[in-house]
Write a protein that holds these residues in place. Structure first.
Motif, mmCIF file in Angstrom:
data_model
loop_
_atom_site.group_PDB
_atom_site.id
_atom_site.type_symbol
_atom_site.label_atom_id
_atom_site.label_comp_id
_atom_site.label_asym_id
_atom_site.label_seq_id
_atom_site.Cartn_x
_atom_site.Cartn_y
_atom_site.Cartn_z
ATOM 1 N N CYS A 33 0.836 -1.288 0.013
ATOM 2 C CA CYS A 33 0.021 -0.179 -0.062
ATOM 3 C C CYS A 33 0.692 1.265 -0.077
ATOM 4 O O CYS A 33 0.334 2.346 0.185
ATOM 5 C CB CYS A 33 -0.760 -0.079 1.192
ATOM 6 N N MET A 34 2.195 1.059 -0.125
ATOM 7 C CA MET A 34 3.004 2.142 -0.168
ATOM 8 C C MET A 34 3.958 2.214 -1.197
ATOM 9 O O MET A 34 5.130 2.501 -1.400
ATOM 10 C CB MET A 34 3.696 2.027 1.158
ATOM 11 N N PRO A 179 6.228 6.489 7.495
ATOM 12 C CA PRO A 179 6.308 7.757 8.021
ATOM 13 C C PRO A 179 5.074 8.305 8.947
ATOM 14 O O PRO A 179 4.066 8.064 8.655
ATOM 15 C CB PRO A 179 6.357 8.555 6.435
ATOM 16 N N HIS A 180 5.662 9.009 10.063
ATOM 17 C CA HIS A 180 4.333 9.175 11.025
ATOM 18 C C HIS A 180 3.512 10.205 10.713
ATOM 19 O O HIS A 180 2.373 9.952 10.873
ATOM 20 C CB HIS A 180 5.275 9.940 12.289
ATOM 21 N N GLN A 185 -3.603 7.383 6.906
ATOM 22 C CA GLN A 185 -3.772 7.117 5.513
ATOM 23 C C GLN A 185 -3.266 5.445 5.099
ATOM 24 O O GLN A 185 -4.120 4.937 4.359
ATOM 25 C CB GLN A 185 -3.246 8.215 4.630
ATOM 26 N N ILE A 186 -2.111 5.520 5.485
ATOM 27 C CA ILE A 186 -1.611 4.060 5.167
ATOM 28 C C ILE A 186 -2.302 3.129 5.844
ATOM 29 O O ILE A 186 -2.439 1.729 5.413
ATOM 30 C CB ILE A 186 -0.111 3.894 5.367
ATOM 31 N N ALA A 190 -4.072 -0.165 4.078
ATOM 32 C CA ALA A 190 -3.534 -1.569 4.467
ATOM 33 C C ALA A 190 -4.466 -2.465 5.166
ATOM 34 O O ALA A 190 -4.801 -3.477 4.803
ATOM 35 C CB ALA A 190 -2.398 -1.496 5.393
ATOM 36 N N GLN A 191 -5.686 -2.149 5.786
ATOM 37 C CA GLN A 191 -6.495 -2.834 6.330
ATOM 38 C C GLN A 191 -7.538 -3.158 5.309
ATOM 39 O O GLN A 191 -7.877 -4.317 5.404
ATOM 40 C CB GLN A 191 -7.406 -1.937 7.601
ATOM 41 N N ALA A 192 -7.963 -2.474 4.358
ATOM 42 C CA ALA A 192 -8.626 -2.698 3.346
ATOM 43 C C ALA A 192 -7.977 -3.809 2.444
ATOM 44 O O ALA A 192 -8.612 -4.645 1.810
ATOM 45 C CB ALA A 192 -9.137 -1.364 2.485
ATOM 46 N N TYR A 193 -6.851 -3.577 2.084
ATOM 47 C CA TYR A 193 -5.977 -4.556 1.433
ATOM 48 C C TYR A 193 -5.895 -5.901 2.128
ATOM 49 O O TYR A 193 -5.896 -6.871 1.142
ATOM 50 C CB TYR A 193 -4.437 -3.938 0.954
ATOM 51 N N LEU A 194 -5.731 -5.853 3.219
ATOM 52 C CA LEU A 194 -5.666 -7.265 3.919
ATOM 53 C C LEU A 194 -6.741 -7.927 3.520
ATOM 54 O O LEU A 194 -6.664 -9.342 3.367
ATOM 55 C CB LEU A 194 -5.361 -6.828 5.348
#
Length: 230
Positions: A33-34, A179-180, A185-186, A190-194
């Motif tokens: 996701c990055m 990055p903090h 957003q990340i 990532a939760q959706a991509y999982l």
């Protein structure tokens, strides 16, 4: 004050509230996701044997002189419970930055883990330790303790930029840097991509994974497919 001798006692803590949520995610999923760009060099690998494979915490950064661990010692005394110490070592692979005694001290203090762009030693003991220690090499050669160095400044570790307070996520695949300022957003992405990734895994096990995108992509890229021998 000699050049390169600075210690900042404070760092950005705005991402602290996201650490436990990222702990539930595979590093590979977050990396996807990055733009697949946040992973430290594969040379930096897990050297220990943690019972819980996932390491996640806020970065305390150390910029060390080649083969010198003075600032690493200081950072270990500064770091709080759950922090991850990340060390830049000018790419040096000749001197171990720490061994079993320092690793035991870090574990005793509750430091979540250490990520070293450099070697360690005492691998026989560290290799069995329930702790998160990532390093780039192993050597019996010991470190200097002269400095100079810096703590809680931006560094490069494993060819990736790390700022103090960034989220460091590691597992058996390796280590990534979040990055903090981008954590919220990340995390959402990532939760959706999982969910998608887990669904594709189940489809793959049943032999039902959709593969049409491959030929479609080749077509769009105007790849010539020849029905004949080379």
């Amino acid at each position: 004050m000699p050049a390169g001798n600075r210690i900042f006692l404070q760092r950005n803590l705005e991402a602290a509230g996201y650490v436990e949520a990222f702990r539930t995610l595979p590093a590979a999923v977050v990396a996807d996701c990055m733009s697949r760009l946040p992973a430290l060099s594969g040379e930096i690998r897990l050297m220990s044997a943690p019972r819980n494979a996932v390491m996640c915490g806020l970065a305390v950064t150390v910029k060390a002189r080649s083969g010198d661990n003075l600032m690493l010692h200081k950072a270990m005394d500064m770091a709080g419970k759950g922090d991850v110490i990340v060390v830049s070592n000018e790419g040096d692979r000749s001197q171990a930055l720490m061994g079993e005694v320092m690793t035991t001290w870090a574990r005793q203090r509750g430091i979540e883990g250490l990520v070293l762009d450099g070697p360690i030693r005492d691998i026989e003991g560290i290799g069995k330790m329930d702790y998160h220690l990532y390093a780039a090499a192993i050597t019996p050669g010991g470190p200097y303790k002269d400095g100079p160095g810096e703590i809680n400044v931006p560094i490069a570790c494993g060819n990736i930029h790390v700022s103090p307070g960034d989220i460091i996520l590691g597992d058996h695949d390796g280590v990534i840097v979040i990055p903090h300022g981008d954590a919220a957003q990340i995390l959402e992405a990532a939760q959706a991509y999982l969910i998608v990734d887990e669904r594709n895994f189940e489809l793959a096990k049943r032999g039902e994974l959709e593969r049409g995108w491959i030929d479609e992509t080749l077509k769009n890229k105007q790849v010539e497919i020849i029905d004949g021998q080379f």
